[in-house]
Write a protein that holds these residues in place. Structure first.
Motif, short mmCIF file in Angstrom:
data_model
loop_
_atom_site.label_atom_id
_atom_site.label_comp_id
_atom_site.label_asym_id
_atom_site.label_seq_id
_atom_site.Cartn_x
_atom_site.Cartn_y
_atom_site.Cartn_z
N SER A 342 64.85 33.18 0.71
CA SER A 342 64.02 33.22 -0.50
C SER A 342 64.86 33.12 -1.77
O SER A 342 64.33 32.82 -2.85
CB SER A 342 63.19 34.51 -0.53
N GLU A 343 66.17 33.35 -1.66
CA GLU A 343 67.06 33.25 -2.82
C GLU A 343 67.79 31.91 -2.87
O GLU A 343 68.08 31.39 -3.95
CB GLU A 343 68.09 34.39 -2.77
N TYR A 344 68.09 31.37 -1.71
CA TYR A 344 68.98 30.21 -1.62
C TYR A 344 68.50 29.02 -2.44
O TYR A 344 69.28 28.39 -3.17
CB TYR A 344 69.15 29.81 -0.15
N SER A 349 74.17 25.84 -5.68
CA SER A 349 75.12 25.99 -4.58
C SER A 349 75.93 24.70 -4.46
O SER A 349 75.64 23.70 -5.12
CB SER A 349 74.39 26.28 -3.27
N VAL A 350 76.95 24.76 -3.62
CA VAL A 350 77.81 23.59 -3.44
C VAL A 350 77.50 22.98 -2.08
O VAL A 350 77.92 23.50 -1.04
CB VAL A 350 79.29 23.99 -3.53
N ALA A 376 67.89 22.47 1.48
CA ALA A 376 69.21 22.12 2.01
C ALA A 376 69.27 20.64 2.38
O ALA A 376 70.25 19.96 2.10
CB ALA A 376 69.53 23.00 3.23
N ARG A 377 68.20 20.15 3.00
CA ARG A 377 68.16 18.73 3.36
C ARG A 377 68.18 17.85 2.12
O ARG A 377 68.82 16.81 2.09
CB ARG A 377 66.93 18.45 4.22
#
Length: 623
Positions: A342-344, A349-350, A376-377
């Motif tokens: 829920s935070e990501y 981010s790298v 992420a994808r």
């Protein structure tokens, strides 16, 4: 969290709707309701009590029909109250004050632009009788409705922002129910009752157990139209307002209807704790050796390409991932990060395209984790794998690779057997990655496989500690706060133990790495603050003993789960339950079980609703 059941048939489907809701009770809810098309009108019953009360209400009111929808609600927008319970009816600009309009609707999910739509619809004369975002959808469909419900739903969903699964019918079209999904699960059930020409909708195939095992899993953006004897599915064309007819596979799904039988146990949670030896054995049943292909065709090629692992999960599954980080870095020698799903997606981010993104979810429908996976994808990380308990879930369909745990249906909100089987799957992933990367010799593989095969027996021996844990629970039931300590590989297990205690007993519990005591938490230690300690015989044992002495010196009372060869003895202020054996890298799986039992029996002693703790839901399908 929130359950949907809907049906179109020639027979009275109200008993089927009610039974479906009962099968979904385990997900958690605070109100429930059913609506039908009866004698040319919309009729409904709603309750803030249990489904059994709703059943009595429908019988007393003579509610019966071949077309209807039903719902269990877990409150998001608006307090738990009858006026906020689903199904919702439209109240058009020209309807008499309080009179139902022509649309009935149930909804799972959250509509993010509901305030904007509400203002627009109020300006058009619509009256709102609830605080929910759901009522907005009913009015919106009513507004665009011109005699064809499918077309109305297709138009309306294009205005919605957020997540939804809906089932809707119209007063003007008997024997027709339309469903749609985006970001929240919905399945179509194809009836097998001869001569009825019936079809069903549900948020979970389990709701249809005993009715049909022919299931169609709707994709994101699908709209399904169910009528007597026929159904069709449409999907919105990308970058268009046009929908095209699509075909979706009909699968035979056995929905584990027997899993809802409690048997000799007081609660489902207790049953599921005791089912862990079998669940682990079932999960390992098809594993004859370590191979990347355990995780799907093409896994070897994926594992050769990656140079890091990113684990995305929530709640208990996050603690499983946190445990796996220790395994992956120490055994497979691969850099691993674990993110709260829920935070990501909301932080910078790298991204690394050579990362294996691993999601963990019991249901495979966890909204935050699905959203994090998609993020992420979108960042270019296309190598994805899920550890999941439901083979037909959205998570499995979205990921390139999968490991399906075989825990069986888990009814209790507080996860137990799903957690330990997740750990088994993650340990197998560790070994497969270690093998691919050249860090697992044949001798080591044989040793780990031997330990895995013995694991169900070892777990059974730990479950047998229940009588000793019950004695401790009577002491814990009188407390309002507790600390849990662990070190290294067992720190996430301490976190999981604290979570279980707070979830179902409502005792405030926190977990810390034992070495952090002197950096703040030691200020809380008194004789009224029980300190639970996970004490395996590992490399950090002597350090842990020093931390325990810090607690003793401040008058704290220790409750220690210790391996048999740790030489920690019971004495005043120091209570010890001995684990049957030290289990090396797999020790976390054994040590979490007495923590589950402690939480369970403490909750029983305090008289809480163990299987349905307040404010919580089993499957979190909204963000």
């Amino acid at each position: 969290m929130c359950g949907i059941v809907g049906a179109v048939s020639k027979r009275n489907i109200v008993p089927i709707l009610i039974e479906g809701l009962k099968r979904l009770e385990y997900r958690g809810y605070d109100s429930c309701g059913v609506a039908v098309h009866q004698d040319g009108e919309l009729r409904r019953a709603r309750s803030t009590s249990r489904v059994a009360e709703l059943h009595s209400q429908t019988a007393e009111d003579g509610i019966a029909s071949g077309t209807g929808i039903a719902h269990t609600r877990w409150a998001t927008h608006g307090v738990p109250a009858v006026h906020n319970a689903h199904p919702h009816f439209s109240h058009g600009a020209h309807a008499a004050d309080g009179a139902a309009g022509r649309i009935a609707l149930v909804h799972n999910g959250i509509i993010e632009n509901h305030d904007e739509l509400r203002a627009e619809l109020k300006a058009r004369g619509y009256t709102f009788h609830s605080q929910t975002d759901t009522e907005v959808i009913a009015h919106l469909i009513d507004h665009v409705y011109q005699g064809d419900l499918l077309e109305a739903v297709q138009q309306a969903v294009q205005r919605l922002k957020g997540a939804y699964a809906i089932a809707v019918f119209s007063r003007d079209e008997p024997h027709r129910v339309v469903g749609a999904r985006e970001g929240s699960p919905l399945v179509l059930g194809v009836g097998t009752e001869e001569g009825q020409g019936e079809f069903f909708l549900a948020s979970d195939a389990m709701a249809l157990a005993g009715v049909t095992d022919q299931i169609v899993y709707l994709d994101e953006g699908d709209v399904v139209d169910m009528q007597l004897g026929r159904y069709w599915i449409t999907h919105r064309v990308v970058d268009s307002t046009r929908f095209e007819t699509v075909q979706r596979e009909v699968r035979t799904v056995h929905a584990h209807s027997g899993a809802a039988e409690l048997g000799p146990y007081r609660h489902y949670m207790q049953k599921e704790i005791f089912e862990q030896p079998v669940a682990i054995a079932n999960t390992l049943d098809a594993v004859t050796g370590i191979s990347p292909e355990i995780f799907g065709d093409g896994a070897y090629g994926v594992f050769k390409e990656i140079d890091s692992v990113l684990i995305l999960a929530c709640g208990t599954s996050y603690y499983a991932g946190s445990t796996a980080k220790y395994w992956l870095e120490s055994i497979a020698k691969i850099p691993t990060s674990v993110e709260i799903a829920s935070e990501y997606r909301y932080r910078d981010s790298v991204p690394n395209p050579r990362t294996l993104v691993v999601t963990i979810s019991q249901s495979g429908e966890t909204a935050d984790t699905l959203a994090a996976l998609k993020h992420a994808r979108a960042q270019g990380m296309t190598h994805t794998l899920t550890v999941c308990n439901v083979s037909t879930s959205a998570m499995v369909r979205e990921c390139e690779l999968a490991f399906i745990t075989r825990a069986g249906a888990e009814i209790g909100v507080a996860s137990t057997k799903a957690f330990t089987t997740q750990l088994v799957g993650l340990f197998l992933l560790t070994l497969a990655l270690a093998q691919t990367r050249g860090h697992l010799s044949e001798a080591q593989e044989a040793e780990h496989l031997k330990a895995l095969r013995h694991l169900p027996v070892a777990v059974q021996a730990v479950v047998a500690l229940e009588p000793q844990v019950i004695a401790w629970s009577e002491e814990f039931a009188r407390k309002e706060n507790a600390l849990f300590l662990g070190r290294g590989l067992h720190y996430p297990i301490a976190l999981e133990g604290a979570l279980k205690l707070k979830e179902i007993s409502y005792i405030h519990a926190e977990a810390y790495p034992a070495g952090e005591l002197k950096h703040g938490p030691l200020a809380l230690v008194t004789a009224e603050m029980p300190v639970v300690t996970v004490a395996p015989n590992d490399a950090l044992l002597e350090k842990l003993k020093s931390n325990m002495q810090e607690v003793r010196a401040r008058g704290g009372e220790l409750f220690v789960f210790a391996d048999s060869d740790t030489r920690i003895e019971s004495e005043p202020g120091l209570h010890v339950i001995r684990m049957p054996e030290h289990y090396g890298a797999l020790s976390p799986i054994l040590h979490v079980i007495p923590l589950q039992l402690l939480a369970y029996h403490t909750a029983c002693a305090r008289g809480t609703d163990v299987d349905k703790p307040r404010n919580l839901a089993k499957s979190v399908t909204v963000e």
